[in-house]
Write a protein that holds these residues in place. Structure first.
Motif, PDB file in Angstrom:
ATOM      1  N   THR A 138      -6.205  -5.897   4.104  1.00 18.76           N
ATOM      2  CA  THR A 138      -5.794  -4.695   4.257  1.00 18.76           C
ATOM      3  C   THR A 138      -7.126  -4.434   5.362  1.00 18.76           C
ATOM      4  OG1 THR A 138      -7.617  -4.206   2.783  1.00 18.76           O
ATOM      5  CG2 THR A 138      -5.468  -4.685   1.511  1.00 18.76           C
ATOM      6  N   GLY A 139      -8.181  -5.053   5.528  1.00 17.66           N
ATOM      7  CA  GLY A 139      -8.985  -4.701   6.475  1.00 17.66           C
ATOM      8  C   GLY A 139      -9.408  -2.874   5.996  1.00 17.66           C
ATOM      9  N   LEU A 140      -9.992  -3.447   4.540  1.00 19.70           N
ATOM     10  CA  LEU A 140     -10.709  -2.220   3.570  1.00 19.70           C
ATOM     11  C   LEU A 140     -11.890  -2.261   3.259  1.00 19.70           C
ATOM     12  CD1 LEU A 140      -8.182  -0.979   1.438  1.00 19.70           C
ATOM     13  CD2 LEU A 140      -9.170   0.308   3.769  1.00 19.70           C
ATOM     14  N   GLU A 141     -13.223  -1.102   4.706  1.00 17.86           N
ATOM     15  CA  GLU A 141     -14.480  -2.059   3.971  1.00 17.86           C
ATOM     16  C   GLU A 141     -15.232  -2.057   2.769  1.00 17.86           C
ATOM     17  OE1 GLU A 141     -15.911  -3.199   6.473  1.00 17.86           O
ATOM     18  OE2 GLU A 141     -14.576  -3.956   7.360  1.00 17.86           O
ATOM     19  N   LYS A 142     -14.417  -0.596   1.575  1.00 16.26           N
ATOM     20  CA  LYS A 142     -14.859  -0.009   0.774  1.00 16.26           C
ATOM     21  C   LYS A 142     -13.758   0.130   0.444  1.00 16.26           C
ATOM     22  CE  LYS A 142     -19.775   1.086  -0.737  1.00 16.26           C
ATOM     23  NZ  LYS A 142     -20.141   0.611  -0.837  1.00 16.26           N
ATOM     24  N   SER A 185       0.774  -1.398  -0.150  1.00 17.48           N
ATOM     25  CA  SER A 185      -0.161  -0.329  -0.032  1.00 17.48           C
ATOM     26  C   SER A 185       1.013   1.238  -0.365  1.00 17.48           C
ATOM     27  CB  SER A 185      -1.087  -0.344   0.941  1.00 17.48           C
ATOM     28  OG  SER A 185      -1.532   1.411   1.415  1.00 17.48           O
ATOM     29  N   VAL A 186       0.450   2.256  -0.809  1.00 13.79           N
ATOM     30  CA  VAL A 186       1.340   3.138  -0.739  1.00 13.79           C
ATOM     31  C   VAL A 186       0.448   5.027  -0.914  1.00 13.79           C
ATOM     32  CG1 VAL A 186       1.986   3.415  -3.309  1.00 13.79           C
ATOM     33  CG2 VAL A 186       3.148   4.452  -1.510  1.00 13.79           C
ATOM     34  N   GLY A 187       0.693   6.082  -0.703  1.00 13.16           N
ATOM     35  CA  GLY A 187       0.267   7.174  -1.228  1.00 13.16           C
ATOM     36  C   GLY A 187      -1.268   7.283   0.265  1.00 13.16           C
ATOM     37  N   GLU A 188      -1.689   8.082   0.179  1.00 10.38           N
ATOM     38  CA  GLU A 188      -2.876   8.517   1.047  1.00 10.38           C
ATOM     39  C   GLU A 188      -4.475   9.316   0.323  1.00 10.38           C
ATOM     40  OE1 GLU A 188      -1.109  11.602   4.090  1.00 10.38           O
ATOM     41  OE2 GLU A 188      -0.191   9.809   4.906  1.00 10.38           O
ATOM     42  N   GLY A 189      -5.540   8.315   0.687  1.00  4.35           N
ATOM     43  CA  GLY A 189      -7.260   9.371   0.117  1.00  4.35           C
ATOM     44  C   GLY A 189      -7.483   7.861   0.724  1.00  4.35           C
ATOM     45  N   PRO A 190      -8.986   7.833  -0.411  1.00  2.00           N
ATOM     46  CA  PRO A 190      -9.355   7.405  -1.328  1.00  2.00           C
ATOM     47  C   PRO A 190      -8.274   5.660  -1.882  1.00  2.00           C
ATOM     48  CG  PRO A 190     -10.299   9.215  -1.413  1.00  2.00           C
ATOM     49  CD  PRO A 190      -9.223   9.910  -1.007  1.00  2.00           C
ATOM     50  N   PRO A 191      -9.466   4.872  -0.696  1.00  2.00           N
ATOM     51  CA  PRO A 191      -8.106   4.222  -1.384  1.00  2.00           C
ATOM     52  C   PRO A 191      -9.153   3.162  -2.844  1.00  2.00           C
ATOM     53  CG  PRO A 191     -10.531   3.165   0.502  1.00  2.00           C
ATOM     54  CD  PRO A 191      -9.837   4.986   0.369  1.00  2.00           C
ATOM     55  N   ILE A 192      -7.995   2.446  -3.009  1.00  2.00           N
ATOM     56  CA  ILE A 192      -8.114   1.986  -4.613  1.00  2.00           C
ATOM     57  C   ILE A 192      -7.492   0.847  -4.393  1.00  2.00           C
ATOM     58  CG2 ILE A 192      -6.754   3.340  -5.546  1.00  2.00           C
ATOM     59  CD1 ILE A 192      -8.100   2.551  -7.985  1.00  2.00           C
ATOM     60  N   ILE A 193      -8.164  -0.503  -4.780  1.00  2.00           N
ATOM     61  CA  ILE A 193      -7.756  -1.980  -5.209  1.00  2.00           C
ATOM     62  C   ILE A 193      -7.064  -1.650  -6.521  1.00  2.00           C
ATOM     63  CG2 ILE A 193      -7.521  -4.405  -4.324  1.00  2.00           C
ATOM     64  CD1 ILE A 193      -8.640  -3.029  -1.181  1.00  2.00           C
ATOM     65  N   LYS A 194      -5.956  -1.863  -6.696  1.00  2.00           N
ATOM     66  CA  LYS A 194      -5.653  -2.333  -8.463  1.00  2.00           C
ATOM     67  C   LYS A 194      -5.408  -4.084  -8.746  1.00  2.00           C
ATOM     68  CE  LYS A 194      -1.990  -2.989 -11.869  1.00  2.00           C
ATOM     69  NZ  LYS A 194      -1.877  -4.440 -11.482  1.00  2.00           N
TER      70      LYS A 194
END
Length: 528
Positions: free
Chosen positions: A342-346, A269-278
């Motif tokens: 990652t634990g990301l919900e959305k 993971s890198v960067g900050e802000g709304p998450p985007i998964i590739k």
């Protein structure tokens, strides 16, 4: 627990609880130790062999020997700092202290006393890994030269902070700023600081001479510069907002998660802000992608405004290569595994090439997790689906050629990619592509990937997608025709389609279509 410190400025040294540990005499072993310490991330054994040993030797045996010499230097009874398995090796950065890393963190601090800044400037005047040069190992030597340049830039930051420190005597400040301007001769900040300090010191003739020299130098280099008027010391400039590929590479934290069949998947993971998964697609490497003309510009620009999470496909990159299952279902399961890790919900989901089909399947299975879906160069059905006997024979011939030509300078094999993946690539970009192939996966796995792609079929899932979707496709894509992208967009409810002015199935960062792609993705993801 004992503390372990590695000095990389000057000759490499290891200290345990403050006492120096004798290092092996082997230059390559000491260079390997320095490389693992400064990169602080996992590396495939094949990559380390390419960096440090010539193929005619026994590179894997030499690597095992060097790792065996490094292990007692950094490990103790309570902590295993060197992690090495059959596929990868790494020094755990959070379990040891490395001088360059510590100094970089210190320079990010709000305040530092003059004495400490003076010490940092002196330390950074040493050569990184002095005595560890390997002129015959071009890949390592290129990395080492870049690392030394980064250390020089770090020293320039320290000089700037020291020269601007209110507690520094004026004569010493002038000397420091002069050194800074010599280290960075094309820095307008350094030029302004030096001219201002000379003016304040009443050395008008020197200030005028410096101003004229800087003006001529900057004009010749095409750099705009307006000299600051005399008076107060110019405050330190804000950090450069342009983050380099090497900086992103250093900032990302590579971790591993384990799929249900015990395959280890590497993600970062890198960067900050709304998450985007590739979603993973063929030919990726979490570390080497930052040097790639196709991935690096895209990743850097997305990371400006987003937390970008990406991972290497099983059998590829830093993930496990020796796997039993390479199939579409395994690809989807791996994405599910990474999401949970990652634990990301959305999050927004980006799928490229075969990763588009994986993303479609995931979005149908987990619509509550996907905020928006972006698909580029995708296809819903693999090459075996509804293929004629002739088409199947053609693909099987390509797979045979792949087995023998993967990662080699094979003109016949290269033509496959030059005419489909990146038709506008230069000779240098194709040379990079050859090396990238060898570093990302094995010839055997490459063939298995090509076979697995032929079985993809998510055509019946398109109408079930219930998340906002943007479909992007190169108008001249000669591997997956643009009509396939338009058909995907027409089959997904309310999907948008954007055609790019490009012939590439993969976008080169230097072409205008790459900028158009990033702009469209940014606009789509930030839209309410």
């Amino acid at each position: 627990m004992t503390t372990t410190f590695i000095r990389t400025l000057g000759e490499i040294a290891v200290y345990r609880d403050g006492e120096s540990i004798k290092l092996p005499a082997s230059r390559k072993t000491r260079a390997l130790l320095g490389y693992l310490a400064l990169t602080a991330r996992p590396h495939r054994r094949e990559r380390l062999c390419d960096l440090f040993w010539e193929a005619p030797d026994d590179p894997r045996g030499a690597l095992r020997w060097s790792l065996s010499k490094i292990r007692p230097l950094v490990n103790d009874t309570s902590v295993q700092r060197l992690e090495a398995d059959r596929e990868r090796a790494a020094l755990k950065g959070d379990e040891l202290s490395v001088d360059l890393h510590d100094i970089a963190a210190e320079l990010d601090a709000a305040e530092l006393p003059v004495t400490r800044l003076e010490a940092i400037v002196a330390l950074l005047g040493e050569t990184v890994l002095d005595g560890c040069d390997l002129p015959d190992q071009s890949l390592f030597q290129e990395w080492l030269v870049a690392e030394r340049r980064d250390a020089e830039r770090l020293r320039a930051r320290a000089l700037q902070r020291l020269g601007s420190h209110p507690d520094l005597m004026p004569d010493r400040a002038l000397s420091v700023i002069r050194t800074w301007s010599e280290l960075e001769p094309f820095s307008t900040d350094a030029a302004n600081h030096l001219v201002t300090r000379l003016t304040q010191a009443g050395r008008e003739i020197e200030a005028t001479t410096a101003r004229e020299e800087f003006s001529a130098r900057f004009q010749k280099a095409g750099i705009d510069w307006v000299p600051q008027p005399g008076g107060a010391v110019v405050p330190p400039a804000a950090p450069d907002p342009i983050t380099t590929a090497r900086q992103y590479q250093a900032r990302q934290k590579i971790q591993f998660c384990t799929a249900s069949d015990r395959v280890r998947i590497a993600y970062a993971s890198v960067g900050e802000g709304p998450p985007i998964i590739k979603a993973a697609n063929w030919l990726s490497h979490l570390e080497l992608d930052w040097d790639a003309p196709i991935w690096s510009p895209l990743l850097r620009q997305l990371a400006v405004d987003h937390q970008v999470v990406r991972y290497d496909e099983r059998g590829n990159g830093l993930s496990d290569w020796q796997v039993d299952d390479i199939s579409f279902e395994a690809f989807v399961t791996d994405l599910e595994t990474v999401v949970e890790a990652t634990g990301l919900e959305k999050f927004a989901l980006l799928g490229i090439s075969q990763g588009a089909a994986v993303s479609i399947e995931y979005a149908v299975r987990h619509p509550e997790r996907v905020s928006k879906l972006v698909l580029f160069g995708g296809y819903p059905a693999g090459w075996r689906i509804d293929a004629s006997d002739e088409q199947i024979r053609e693909r099987e011939a390509i797979m045979t050629l792949t087995a023998s030509g993967w990662g080699a300078d094979n003109p016949a094999y290269r033509q496959i990619f030059s005419s489909t993946f990146m038709p506008d690539a230069t000779a240098e970009e194709f040379a990079w592509f050859n090396d990238f192939q060898r570093a990302t996966t094995s010839p055997e796995n490459a063939v298995r990937f090509l076979s697995a792609f032929g079985d993809i079929d998510v055509r019946d899932r398109l109408a079930q997608v219930r998340v906002p979707t943007l479909v992007i496709h190169s108008q001249g894509d000669q591997r997956i025709p643009a009509r396939t992208g338009r058909e995907i967009a027409a089959s997904i409810p309310d999907a948008e389609f954007l055609g790019l002015d490009s012939d590439g199935h993969l976008l080169l960062g230097r072409e205008p279509a790459s900028q158009a792609f990033v702009g469209a993705v940014h606009e789509f993801l930030t839209r309410d």
